[in-house]
Write a protein that holds these residues in place. Structure first.
Motif, PDB file in Angstrom:
ATOM      1  N   ASP A  36       0.837  -1.216   0.000  1.00 21.11           N
ATOM      2  CA  ASP A  36       0.000   0.000   0.000  1.00 21.11           C
ATOM      3  C   ASP A  36       0.869   1.262   0.000  1.00 21.11           C
ATOM      4  OD1 ASP A  36       0.268  -0.998   2.934  1.00 21.11           O
ATOM      5  OD2 ASP A  36      -0.160   1.136   3.122  1.00 21.11           O
ATOM      6  N   GLU A  37       2.130   1.127   0.447  1.00 22.87           N
ATOM      7  CA  GLU A  37       3.007   2.301   0.448  1.00 22.87           C
ATOM      8  C   GLU A  37       3.455   2.682  -0.968  1.00 22.87           C
ATOM      9  OE1 GLU A  37       5.659   2.644   4.134  1.00 22.87           O
ATOM     10  OE2 GLU A  37       5.405   0.483   3.907  1.00 22.87           O
ATOM     11  N   LEU A  38       3.219   1.805  -1.924  1.00 25.73           N
ATOM     12  CA  LEU A  38       3.547   2.131  -3.318  1.00 25.73           C
ATOM     13  C   LEU A  38       2.384   2.835  -4.023  1.00 25.73           C
ATOM     14  CD1 LEU A  38       5.246  -1.208  -4.459  1.00 25.73           C
ATOM     15  CD2 LEU A  38       6.250   0.750  -3.312  1.00 25.73           C
ATOM     16  N   LEU A  39       1.231   2.868  -3.357  1.00 28.61           N
ATOM     17  CA  LEU A  39       0.037   3.386  -4.035  1.00 28.61           C
ATOM     18  C   LEU A  39       0.182   4.833  -4.528  1.00 28.61           C
ATOM     19  CD1 LEU A  39      -2.817   1.729  -1.944  1.00 28.61           C
ATOM     20  CD2 LEU A  39      -2.321   1.368  -4.372  1.00 28.61           C
ATOM     21  N   PRO A  40       0.774   5.755  -3.738  1.00 23.47           N
ATOM     22  CA  PRO A  40       0.873   7.131  -4.277  1.00 23.47           C
ATOM     23  C   PRO A  40       1.610   7.169  -5.616  1.00 23.47           C
ATOM     24  CG  PRO A  40       1.303   7.111  -1.916  1.00 23.47           C
ATOM     25  CD  PRO A  40       1.220   5.672  -2.345  1.00 23.47           C
ATOM     26  N   ALA A  41       2.712   6.433  -5.737  1.00 23.01           N
ATOM     27  CA  ALA A  41       3.461   6.426  -7.002  1.00 23.01           C
ATOM     28  C   ALA A  41       2.658   5.751  -8.109  1.00 23.01           C
ATOM     29  CB  ALA A  41       4.794   5.711  -6.812  1.00 23.01           C
ATOM     30  N   PRO A  84      -4.101  -4.277  -0.787  1.00 24.28           N
ATOM     31  CA  PRO A  84      -3.388  -3.079  -0.319  1.00 24.28           C
ATOM     32  C   PRO A  84      -4.255  -1.813  -0.375  1.00 24.28           C
ATOM     33  CG  PRO A  84      -1.987  -4.371  -1.768  1.00 24.28           C
ATOM     34  CD  PRO A  84      -3.373  -4.951  -1.877  1.00 24.28           C
ATOM     35  N   GLU A  85      -5.149  -1.744  -1.364  1.00 24.40           N
ATOM     36  CA  GLU A  85      -6.050  -0.591  -1.422  1.00 24.40           C
ATOM     37  C   GLU A  85      -7.050  -0.630  -0.265  1.00 24.40           C
ATOM     38  OE1 GLU A  85      -6.756   0.753  -5.906  1.00 24.40           O
ATOM     39  OE2 GLU A  85      -7.153  -1.382  -5.610  1.00 24.40           O
ATOM     40  N   ALA A  86      -7.538  -1.833   0.066  1.00 30.33           N
ATOM     41  CA  ALA A  86      -8.467  -1.956   1.198  1.00 30.33           C
ATOM     42  C   ALA A  86      -7.772  -1.464   2.470  1.00 30.33           C
ATOM     43  CB  ALA A  86      -8.910  -3.420   1.352  1.00 30.33           C
ATOM     44  N   TYR A  87      -6.522  -1.865   2.633  1.00 24.57           N
ATOM     45  CA  TYR A  87      -5.744  -1.458   3.821  1.00 24.57           C
ATOM     46  C   TYR A  87      -5.572   0.059   3.841  1.00 24.57           C
ATOM     47  CZ  TYR A  87      -1.890  -1.687   7.214  1.00 24.57           C
ATOM     48  OH  TYR A  87      -1.086  -1.534   8.307  1.00 24.57           O
ATOM     49  N   ALA A  88      -5.219   0.641   2.679  1.00 21.87           N
ATOM     50  CA  ALA A  88      -5.024   2.096   2.609  1.00 21.87           C
ATOM     51  C   ALA A  88      -6.331   2.832   2.921  1.00 21.87           C
ATOM     52  CB  ALA A  88      -4.511   2.486   1.221  1.00 21.87           C
ATOM     53  N   LEU A  89      -7.458   2.291   2.443  1.00 24.74           N
ATOM     54  CA  LEU A  89      -8.747   2.943   2.720  1.00 24.74           C
ATOM     55  C   LEU A  89      -9.078   2.858   4.218  1.00 24.74           C
ATOM     56  CD1 LEU A  89     -10.795   1.708  -0.382  1.00 24.74           C
ATOM     57  CD2 LEU A  89      -9.978   4.046   0.052  1.00 24.74           C
ATOM     58  N   ALA A  90      -8.755   1.724   4.820  1.00 24.64           N
ATOM     59  CA  ALA A  90      -9.020   1.578   6.260  1.00 24.64           C
ATOM     60  C   ALA A  90      -8.198   2.598   7.054  1.00 24.64           C
ATOM     61  CB  ALA A  90      -8.706   0.154   6.718  1.00 24.64           C
ATOM     62  N   ARG A  91      -6.940   2.779   6.667  1.00 22.50           N
ATOM     63  CA  ARG A  91      -6.091   3.768   7.368  1.00 22.50           C
ATOM     64  C   ARG A  91      -6.621   5.186   7.117  1.00 22.50           C
ATOM     65  NH1 ARG A  91      -4.665  -0.648   8.466  1.00 22.50           N
ATOM     66  NH2 ARG A  91      -6.314  -0.096   9.889  1.00 22.50           N
ATOM     67  N   LEU A  92      -7.083   5.419   5.886  1.00 24.42           N
ATOM     68  CA  LEU A  92      -7.626   6.746   5.545  1.00 24.42           C
ATOM     69  C   LEU A  92      -8.846   7.057   6.429  1.00 24.42           C
ATOM     70  CD1 LEU A  92      -8.321   7.969   1.908  1.00 24.42           C
ATOM     71  CD2 LEU A  92     -10.030   8.214   3.675  1.00 24.42           C
ATOM     72  N   ALA A 200      -1.974  -6.236 -11.527  1.00 29.43           N
ATOM     73  CA  ALA A 200      -0.545  -6.276 -11.199  1.00 29.43           C
ATOM     74  C   ALA A 200      -0.337  -6.240  -9.683  1.00 29.43           C
ATOM     75  CB  ALA A 200       0.169  -5.104 -11.860  1.00 29.43           C
ATOM     76  N   MET A 201      -1.173  -5.476  -8.991  1.00 31.95           N
ATOM     77  CA  MET A 201      -1.080  -5.385  -7.535  1.00 31.95           C
ATOM     78  C   MET A 201      -1.429  -6.731  -6.900  1.00 31.95           C
ATOM     79  SD  MET A 201      -0.233  -3.312  -5.248  1.00 31.95           S
ATOM     80  CE  MET A 201      -0.520  -1.641  -4.739  1.00 31.95           C
ATOM     81  N   LEU A 202      -2.444  -7.409  -7.436  1.00 31.85           N
ATOM     82  CA  LEU A 202      -2.808  -8.729  -6.900  1.00 31.85           C
ATOM     83  C   LEU A 202      -1.641  -9.700  -7.066  1.00 31.85           C
ATOM     84  CD1 LEU A 202      -6.486  -9.239  -8.157  1.00 31.85           C
ATOM     85  CD2 LEU A 202      -5.731  -8.654  -5.855  1.00 31.85           C
ATOM     86  N   GLU A 203      -0.994  -9.660  -8.221  1.00 28.51           N
ATOM     87  CA  GLU A 203       0.118 -10.592  -8.461  1.00 28.51           C
ATOM     88  C   GLU A 203       1.302 -10.271  -7.543  1.00 28.51           C
ATOM     89  OE1 GLU A 203       1.018 -11.084 -12.596  1.00 28.51           O
ATOM     90  OE2 GLU A 203      -1.036 -11.671 -13.055  1.00 28.51           O
ATOM     91  N   ALA A 204       1.541  -8.998  -7.297  1.00 27.55           N
ATOM     92  CA  ALA A 204       2.625  -8.628  -6.371  1.00 27.55           C
ATOM     93  C   ALA A 204       2.289  -9.125  -4.965  1.00 27.55           C
ATOM     94  CB  ALA A 204       2.825  -7.119  -6.378  1.00 27.55           C
ATOM     95  N   GLY A 205       1.016  -9.061  -4.596  1.00 30.20           N
ATOM     96  CA  GLY A 205       0.576  -9.561  -3.286  1.00 30.20           C
ATOM     97  C   GLY A 205       0.777 -11.065  -3.184  1.00 30.20           C
ATOM     98  N   GLU A 206       0.513 -11.762  -4.274  1.00 29.65           N
ATOM     99  CA  GLU A 206       0.714 -13.214  -4.275  1.00 29.65           C
ATOM    100  C   GLU A 206       2.197 -13.540  -4.099  1.00 29.65           C
ATOM    101  OE1 GLU A 206      -3.168 -14.098  -7.013  1.00 29.65           O
ATOM    102  OE2 GLU A 206      -1.218 -14.755  -7.771  1.00 29.65           O
ATOM    103  N   ALA A 207       3.051 -12.772  -4.786  1.00 29.41           N
ATOM    104  CA  ALA A 207       4.495 -13.016  -4.687  1.00 29.41           C
ATOM    105  C   ALA A 207       4.985 -12.755  -3.255  1.00 29.41           C
ATOM    106  CB  ALA A 207       5.233 -12.118  -5.681  1.00 29.41           C
ATOM    107  N   LEU A 208       4.395 -11.760  -2.612  1.00 33.20           N
ATOM    108  CA  LEU A 208       4.849 -11.372  -1.273  1.00 33.20           C
ATOM    109  C   LEU A 208       4.336 -12.317  -0.188  1.00 33.20           C
ATOM    110  CD1 LEU A 208       6.542  -9.038  -0.135  1.00 33.20           C
ATOM    111  CD2 LEU A 208       4.431  -7.743   0.179  1.00 33.20           C
ATOM    112  N   THR A 209       3.104 -12.790  -0.353  1.00 35.12           N
ATOM    113  CA  THR A 209       2.476 -13.581   0.716  1.00 35.12           C
ATOM    114  C   THR A 209       2.478 -15.084   0.431  1.00 35.12           C
ATOM    115  OG1 THR A 209       0.278 -13.465  -0.302  1.00 35.12           O
ATOM    116  CG2 THR A 209       0.879 -11.670   1.193  1.00 35.12           C
ATOM    117  N   GLY A 210       2.681 -15.456  -0.837  1.00 34.91           N
ATOM    118  CA  GLY A 210       2.598 -16.874  -1.193  1.00 34.91           C
ATOM    119  C   GLY A 210       1.166 -17.374  -1.196  1.00 34.91           C
ATOM    120  N   ARG A 211       0.213 -16.459  -1.174  1.00 36.16           N
ATOM    121  CA  ARG A 211      -1.200 -16.834  -1.139  1.00 36.16           C
ATOM    122  C   ARG A 211      -1.962 -16.155  -2.279  1.00 36.16           C
ATOM    123  NH1 ARG A 211      -2.527 -18.205   4.646  1.00 36.16           N
ATOM    124  NH2 ARG A 211      -1.487 -16.395   5.473  1.00 36.16           N
TER     125      ARG A 211
END
Ligand code: SF4
Length: 251
Positions: A36-41, A84-92, A200-211
């Motif tokens: 989610d920290e990549l979202l602004p870019a 990651p967007e869900a997480y960013a919205l929750a923090r917002l 692309a974000m979903l695939e990056a999440g899969e690579a990071l979490t293995g899920r």
């Protein structure tokens, strides 16, 4: 990329979108980071790609019908968001000043209650990876029949415009706005987008979490961020994740 005293690294890219030059100049965390920290870019990049796409469409004689004041897509559609967007919205939402925070949280709670009553909550929260396209269409139709308004819609405008999800940014149509009220039944004409940042974000999440990762309707963002916090809070190299996401999004 070069180092920066504030802990960020500058990234510049020169792209061609629909044969138009697009210059990207963004900053990334110069360390390990959550996705989610990549979202602004990524949002900045998405906006530049969308601008070039709109220019291309309108140069071809069509007009994008979406404009401030038209909120048909915010009033019924599921609006899929990545974890990651869900997480960013929750923090917002946590950062919202009062009384806006209380209003938005109450709107989320009311929508979640309606989804539970309709028996759709688990179907979206625990998405069955074997769900067919037809089955997904059936639950989308049931979702839209509930006419849930996005909790961030205020006075017919998006109250989080700069931080809205990829889906909201990319959903532009050239058909009459009225048709968006029932997109499964009408000949809505979306503008084809050349970049798929959500996928692309979903695939990056899969690579990071293995899920396996999946999107959820925006209105479940707070629940999903809480339920998946352990996975969403995993971090990795910001530079590598950004490169992976950009390469996949522009494929
Ligand atoms: S986040 Fe904003 S643009 Fe997206 S559905 Fe909600 S009000 Fe509409």
């Amino acid at each position: 990329m070069g180092g920066h005293p504030e802990g960020t690294a500058r990234v510049t890219l020169a792209l061609r979108v629909h044969d138009r030059p697009v210059h990207i100049d963004v900053r990334l965390p110069d360390r390990t980071a959550r996705l989610d920290e990549l979202l602004p870019a990524l949002r900045e990049m998405d906006d530049r790609v969308i601008d070039a796409t709109i220019a291309h469409v309108e140069a071809g004689g069509e007009r994008v019908s979406c404009a401030k004041g038209c909120s048909a897509c915010c009033r019924a559609q599921p609006v899929p968001v990545t974890p990651p967007e869900a997480y960013a919205l929750a923090r917002l939402v946590e950062r919202l000043p009062e009384p806006s925070g209380a209003r938005v949280r109450a709107a989320f709670t009311a929508n979640v209650t309606r989804l539970r009553e309709a028996g759709l909550y688990e179907a979206y929260m625990q998405r069955d990876p074997a769900m067919t396209r037809d089955e997904a269409r059936i639950i989308a139709r049931r979702y839209m029949a509930l006419r849930l308004t996005c909790p961030f819609l205020a006075d017919d405008a998006c109250s989080i415009y700069a931080e809205r999800p990829f889906t909201c940014r990319q959903y532009l149509v050239t058909s009459p706005p009225k048709l968006c009220e029932a997109p499964l039944d009408n000949a809505v004409k979306p503008v084809p987008m050349p970049a798929t940042f959500a996928t692309a974000m979903l695939e990056a999440g899969e690579a990071l979490t293995g899920r396996a990762q999946h999107t959820v309707p925006l209105t479940l963002a707070l629940d999903y961020a809480e339920a998946s916090r352990m996975d969403i809070e995993k971090s990795g190299s910001a530079k590598l994740a950004f490169e992976q996401i950009v390469r996949r999004a522009l494929k």
